[in-house]
Design a protein around this motif. Structure first.
Motif, PDB file in Angstrom:
ATOM      1  N   GLN A 125       3.078  -9.016   8.590  1.00  6.09           N
ATOM      2  CA  GLN A 125       2.801  -7.780   8.182  1.00  6.09           C
ATOM      3  C   GLN A 125       3.873  -6.588   8.788  1.00  6.09           C
ATOM      4  O   GLN A 125       4.372  -7.020   9.813  1.00  6.09           O
ATOM      5  N   GLY A 126       3.968  -5.346   8.106  1.00  7.88           N
ATOM      6  CA  GLY A 126       5.086  -4.428   8.767  1.00  7.88           C
ATOM      7  C   GLY A 126       4.557  -3.319   7.875  1.00  7.88           C
ATOM      8  O   GLY A 126       3.774  -2.994   7.259  1.00  7.88           O
ATOM      9  N   GLY A 127       5.369  -2.263   8.223  1.00 11.63           N
ATOM     10  CA  GLY A 127       5.407  -0.906   7.724  1.00 11.63           C
ATOM     11  C   GLY A 127       4.296   0.125   8.562  1.00 11.63           C
ATOM     12  O   GLY A 127       4.234  -0.331   9.905  1.00 11.63           O
ATOM     13  N   ALA A 128       3.685   0.994   7.922  1.00 11.62           N
ATOM     14  CA  ALA A 128       2.902   1.867   8.774  1.00 11.62           C
ATOM     15  C   ALA A 128       1.543   1.504   9.084  1.00 11.62           C
ATOM     16  O   ALA A 128       1.069   2.078  10.139  1.00 11.62           O
ATOM     17  N   ARG A 183       0.908  -0.923   0.067  1.00  7.77           N
ATOM     18  CA  ARG A 183       0.033   0.063   0.028  1.00  7.77           C
ATOM     19  C   ARG A 183       0.952   1.114  -0.094  1.00  7.77           C
ATOM     20  O   ARG A 183       2.189   1.051   0.549  1.00  7.77           O
ATOM     21  N   PRO A 184       0.526   2.470  -0.799  1.00  8.39           N
ATOM     22  CA  PRO A 184       1.323   3.525  -0.772  1.00  8.39           C
ATOM     23  C   PRO A 184       1.922   3.970   0.398  1.00  8.39           C
ATOM     24  O   PRO A 184       2.835   4.625   0.638  1.00  8.39           O
ATOM     25  N   ASP A 185       1.029   3.743   1.811  1.00 10.41           N
ATOM     26  CA  ASP A 185       1.504   4.309   2.982  1.00 10.41           C
ATOM     27  C   ASP A 185       2.605   3.521   3.440  1.00 10.41           C
ATOM     28  O   ASP A 185       3.223   3.815   4.631  1.00 10.41           O
ATOM     29  N   GLY A 186       3.270   2.638   2.796  1.00 12.52           N
ATOM     30  CA  GLY A 186       4.348   1.895   3.146  1.00 12.52           C
ATOM     31  C   GLY A 186       4.084   0.272   3.864  1.00 12.52           C
ATOM     32  O   GLY A 186       4.940  -0.351   4.258  1.00 12.52           O
ATOM     33  N   SER A 187       2.734   0.277   4.230  1.00 13.86           N
ATOM     34  CA  SER A 187       2.092  -1.142   4.562  1.00 13.86           C
ATOM     35  C   SER A 187       2.626  -2.102   3.751  1.00 13.86           C
ATOM     36  O   SER A 187       2.441  -2.016   2.547  1.00 13.86           O
ATOM     37  N   TRP A 188       3.096  -3.348   4.140  1.00 13.25           N
ATOM     38  CA  TRP A 188       3.036  -4.559   3.459  1.00 13.25           C
ATOM     39  C   TRP A 188       2.671  -5.931   3.989  1.00 13.25           C
ATOM     40  O   TRP A 188       2.475  -5.884   5.278  1.00 13.25           O
ATOM     41  N   ALA A 189       2.321  -6.765   3.394  1.00  9.78           N
ATOM     42  CA  ALA A 189       2.063  -8.339   4.003  1.00  9.78           C
ATOM     43  C   ALA A 189       2.673  -9.259   3.007  1.00  9.78           C
ATOM     44  O   ALA A 189       2.821  -8.994   1.899  1.00  9.78           O
ATOM     45  N   ARG A 190       3.012 -10.292   3.801  1.00  4.68           N
ATOM     46  CA  ARG A 190       3.310 -11.480   3.060  1.00  4.68           C
ATOM     47  C   ARG A 190       2.698 -12.697   3.488  1.00  4.68           C
ATOM     48  O   ARG A 190       2.711 -12.797   4.752  1.00  4.68           O
TER      49      ARG A 190
END
Length: 366
Positions: A310-313, A295-302
């Motif tokens: 999950q990590g990021g914002a 996601r553009p806010d820096g959130s990510w998931a695998r």
């Protein structure tokens, strides 16, 4: 006309007749006036080449490929028309469904957002007359190509290089606006440039909304029962930025748990409609057999081995799961059971027969 060109024209005419007959037989074209328009506009003039990708890379298919080129052009399929995938020619059945949803009587002035190849503008010009058609695209090269192809086909609608978010006030007001690119929110300028009683037909997420403007300036309508996967109105993030985000998702250290739903929910056509509508900025893909979401806010998931990390914002996959859970709890409603109401308060999605909104669309970023 040389014999090769004459032979090509004869084959194209035959292929066009066959395509239109199939669209009518399959119920995609139900209005005889649109049947006549599709029969009159040769699609191959607007798709002189297309790009096909496979494991070996990307290849060009054009008139030198003969039957292979014409067969694809006159099939009911989506064709990518630029190597960088910034433009395409929509499947004719989807085009027909959207054009018929305009419910034109024949004397309306129409604004098209997303000129692309020029084929849709040609169909509108055939149906209404070129003087009634205005088409804009943000890409000067695409506009120039479309203008040349339209002139070859005998049409001269007003084409302009402009950001579709702003509509095109110089040639308004309009009786109808049709978009051939994906949006996640209906721009205010379109309603402002639309006459009372006018209609907007636009992709929203993976669906197509049809809303009509009332006397007070508000608009309301429903989604068509057809799926729609268009290229976005605005450019996607630069490829290298997306690539970096994918690498973070693949290798980042985050918080893991068992997932409720895996990425296969995005392969469910009706579920995808709701997910794209409620989480329009989420991109889900499979890389080397691993599902990732960014996601553009820096959130990510695998997602792998029954776990989501999950990590990021933020918690992107938790948000996706919550949206999917809401859709399941509502009884898996299809696209056509959703209504869109646009007012000064916002753009709200309702289920047919219910008085309370179930989702509010997020405004376009500045």
């Amino acid at each position: 006309m040389s014999e090769p060109r004459a032979s090509l024209a004869r084959q194209a005419a035959g292929d066009l007749d066959k395509l239109v007959s199939e669209l009518v037989a399959n119920g995609h074209i139900t209005d005889p006036r649109w049947q006549a328009a599709f029969s009159a506009v040769p699609r191959h003039l607007f798709v002189p080449r297309f790009y096909r990708g496979d494991q070996q890379g990307t290849s060009i298919v054009d008139s030198t490929a003969g039957d292979q080129w014409l067969s694809a052009v006159y099939s009911d399929i989506h064709l990518v028309t630029t190597e960088d995938v910034r433009s395409s020619s929509t499947a004719p059945s989807l085009m027909a469904g959207m054009l018929q949803a305009l419910e034109l009587s024949g004397n309306e002035r129409v604004l098209e957002i997303g000129t692309g190849t020029g084929y849709n503008a040609a169909l509108l010009s055939e149906r209404l007359g070129p003087d009634q058609v205005v088409s804009v695209d943000i890409d000067p090269e695409l506009v120039a190509q479309a203008r040349s192809r339209l002139e070859t086909a005998g049409y001269r609608p007003l084409l302009a290089v402009a950001d579709g978010v702003n509509g095109y006030p110089d040639a308004g007001p309009y009786d109808a606006v049709i978009a051939t690119c994906r949006l996640d929110y209906v721009p205010a300028a379109w309603l402002q440039q639309l006459r009372p009683g006018g209609v907007i037909v636009t992709p929203l997420g993976a669906g197509v909304a049809v809303v009509r403007k009332g006397a007070t300036g508000e608009a309301a309508g429903q989604f068509l029962p057809i799926s729609a996967y268009f290229m976005p109105l605005r450019h996607q993030p630069e490829p290298e930025v997306v690539g970096e985000a994918i690498q973070v998702a693949l290798n980042g250290v985050g918080v893991s748990r068992a997932y409720r739903f895996d990425a296969s929910i995005y392969r469910d056509n009706e579920a995808r409609f709701w997910l794209d509508l409620t989480s329009p900025d989420v991109r889900v893909m499979t890389v080397d057999g691993v599902s990732v979401a960014i996601r553009p806010d820096g959130s990510w998931a695998r997602l792998a081995d029954g776990l989501v990390t999950q990590g990021g914002a933020g918690t992107v996959w938790s948000d996706v799961e919550a949206a999917h859970g809401d859709w399941l709890a509502a009884g898996r409603p299809p696209r056509e059971e959703h209504r869109l109401v646009i007012s000064d308060a916002g753009q709200d999605v309702f289920l047919v027969g219910r008085s309370s909104p179930i989702h509010r669309l997020k405004p376009l970023p500045d």
